[in-house]
Design a protein around this motif. Structure first.
Motif, PDB file in Angstrom:
ATOM      1  N   GLN A  42      36.528  21.729 -82.734  1.00  0.00           N
ATOM      2  CA  GLN A  42      36.945  20.207 -83.077  1.00  0.00           C
ATOM      3  C   GLN A  42      36.357  18.947 -82.275  1.00  0.00           C
ATOM      4  O   GLN A  42      35.860  18.200 -82.871  1.00  0.00           O
ATOM      5  CB  GLN A  42      38.509  19.922 -82.756  1.00  0.00           C
ATOM      6  CG  GLN A  42      39.296  20.916 -83.779  1.00  0.00           C
ATOM      7  CD  GLN A  42      40.825  20.544 -83.412  1.00  0.00           C
ATOM      8  OE1 GLN A  42      41.506  20.618 -82.417  1.00  0.00           O
ATOM      9  NE2 GLN A  42      41.636  20.062 -84.480  1.00  0.00           N
ATOM     10  N   LEU A  43      36.091  19.442 -80.954  1.00  0.00           N
ATOM     11  CA  LEU A  43      35.191  18.467 -80.219  1.00  0.00           C
ATOM     12  C   LEU A  43      33.872  18.250 -80.589  1.00  0.00           C
ATOM     13  O   LEU A  43      33.377  17.048 -80.827  1.00  0.00           O
ATOM     14  CB  LEU A  43      35.249  19.008 -78.825  1.00  0.00           C
ATOM     15  CG  LEU A  43      34.345  18.043 -77.681  1.00  0.00           C
ATOM     16  CD1 LEU A  43      35.169  16.675 -77.576  1.00  0.00           C
ATOM     17  CD2 LEU A  43      34.293  18.797 -76.627  1.00  0.00           C
ATOM     18  N   LEU A  44      33.168  19.431 -81.140  1.00  0.00           N
ATOM     19  CA  LEU A  44      31.925  19.191 -81.663  1.00  0.00           C
ATOM     20  C   LEU A  44      31.756  18.522 -83.028  1.00  0.00           C
ATOM     21  O   LEU A  44      30.957  17.739 -83.285  1.00  0.00           O
ATOM     22  CB  LEU A  44      31.369  20.640 -81.799  1.00  0.00           C
ATOM     23  CG  LEU A  44      30.860  21.245 -80.774  1.00  0.00           C
ATOM     24  CD1 LEU A  44      30.404  22.731 -80.929  1.00  0.00           C
ATOM     25  CD2 LEU A  44      29.372  20.800 -80.162  1.00  0.00           C
ATOM     26  N   ARG A  45      32.922  18.828 -83.681  1.00  0.00           N
ATOM     27  CA  ARG A  45      32.861  17.950 -85.159  1.00  0.00           C
ATOM     28  C   ARG A  45      33.192  16.578 -84.800  1.00  0.00           C
ATOM     29  O   ARG A  45      32.446  15.748 -85.610  1.00  0.00           O
ATOM     30  CB  ARG A  45      34.163  18.420 -85.958  1.00  0.00           C
ATOM     31  CG  ARG A  45      33.820  19.822 -86.792  1.00  0.00           C
ATOM     32  CD  ARG A  45      34.872  20.162 -88.034  1.00  0.00           C
ATOM     33  NE  ARG A  45      35.825  20.270 -87.366  1.00  0.00           N
ATOM     34  CZ  ARG A  45      36.516  21.625 -86.832  1.00  0.00           C
ATOM     35  NH1 ARG A  45      35.758  22.629 -86.966  1.00  0.00           N
ATOM     36  NH2 ARG A  45      37.730  21.801 -86.686  1.00  0.00           N
ATOM     37  N   SER A  46      33.910  16.146 -83.875  1.00  0.00           N
ATOM     38  CA  SER A  46      33.992  14.849 -83.557  1.00  0.00           C
ATOM     39  C   SER A  46      32.732  13.889 -83.156  1.00  0.00           C
ATOM     40  O   SER A  46      32.439  12.994 -83.498  1.00  0.00           O
ATOM     41  CB  SER A  46      35.255  14.636 -82.541  1.00  0.00           C
ATOM     42  OG  SER A  46      35.121  13.065 -81.923  1.00  0.00           O
TER      43      SER A  46
END
Length: 199
Positions: A182-186
Motif C-alpha cells: 500500500q505504501l509503495l502504491r501511494s
C-alpha cells in the motif's frame, strides 16, 4: 587503518545521536561535519559508508546544512559522489545515499546537478529491479518525485511512468507485505502525478 574501520562506525553512531538535537546539529555543521562525512564516502567499509551517508542526510535537513553540502568550492562533487552510491554494492548504503540526495535536492540547481551526474538511470534501475527491498523502493520513489519537481526532471523520468503504473495497478514489483504494498502504491501514485504535472 584497520583500527579506524572498527572504530569509525561507533563514532559515526555517536555523531548521529548528537545530530538528533538542534544544538548538536548546529555545532556539527559549524565545525565541518559535512566535509568530514564526505571524506568517508570512499571507505572500504559498508558500515562506514552507510553511517557517513546517514549523517549527511541529518546534516542536510536545516538550510545551513544544505548550503554546506552544496558548497562545491569547499566540498567538490559531493552530489555526484552520492549519485554513484545509489548503486553501491550494499543495499543499506544505497538506502542512505538515496535519502541524503532526497533532502539535498530541494533547489532546482541541485536537482539539475544530480541529473547531470546520471541519477535518473540509477534511481530508475532500483524501481525496475524486483529484488530491491521495499523500503529502498519507497525512498527512491520519494527521491524521484523530488527531482521531478524541476522541468528537466519531469522530462527525464517520463519513461518510468509505465513502471509506476505497474506498481500502482498490478503490484508486479511488489513482493512484500500488504502494508508495504500500500505504501509503495501511494508513493508511485504521487511520483506519477509529479512527473506528469503540466504548468
Amino acid at each position: 587503518k584497520e583500527e579506524n574501520t572498527e572504530v569509525l562506525p561507533h563514532a559515526l553512531f555517536a555523531l548521529k545521536m548528537c545530530l538528533m538535537h538542534e544544538q548538536g546539529l548546529e555545532a556539527a555543521i559549524a565545525h565541518g561535519a559535512v566535509a568530514a562525512m564526505a571524506s568517508l564516502l570512499d571507505s572500504m567499509s559498508p558500515e562506514v559508508r552507510k553511517g557517513a551517508c546517514h549523517n549527511l542526510f541529518c546534516l542536510a535537513v536545516p538550510q545551513e546544512g544544505k548550503h554546506a553540502c552544496l558548497d562545491t568550492s569547499a566540498i567538490p562533487d559531493l552530489l555526484p559522489r552520492l549519485v554513484d552510491m545509489v548503486r553501491d554494492t550494499s543495499t543499506a548504503v544505497q538506502q542512505e545515499a538515496v535519502r541524503a540526495l532526497m533532502v539535498m535536492t530541494v533547489s532546482v540547481p541541485a536537482k539539475h546537478m544530480c541529473i547531470e551526474a546520471g541519477v535518473v538511470n540509477k534511481l530508475s534501475a532500483i524501481i525496475l529491479d524486483p529484488a530491491s527491498p521495499a523500503n529502498l523502493r519507497a525512498n527512491t520513489l520519494e527521491a524521484i518525485a523530488t527531482l521531478a519537481e524541476a522541468p528537466r526532471g519531469r522530462e527525464e523520468f517520463q519513461l518510468l511512468v509505465p513502471s509506476l503504473d505497474a506498481i500502482i495497478e498490478t503490484d508486479v514489483f511488489v513482493e512484500t507485505t500488504h502494508e508495504h504494498a500500500q505504501l509503495l502504491r501511494s508513493h508511485a501514485k504521487r511520483t506519477k502525478e509529479v512527473i506528469l504535472w503540466k504548468p
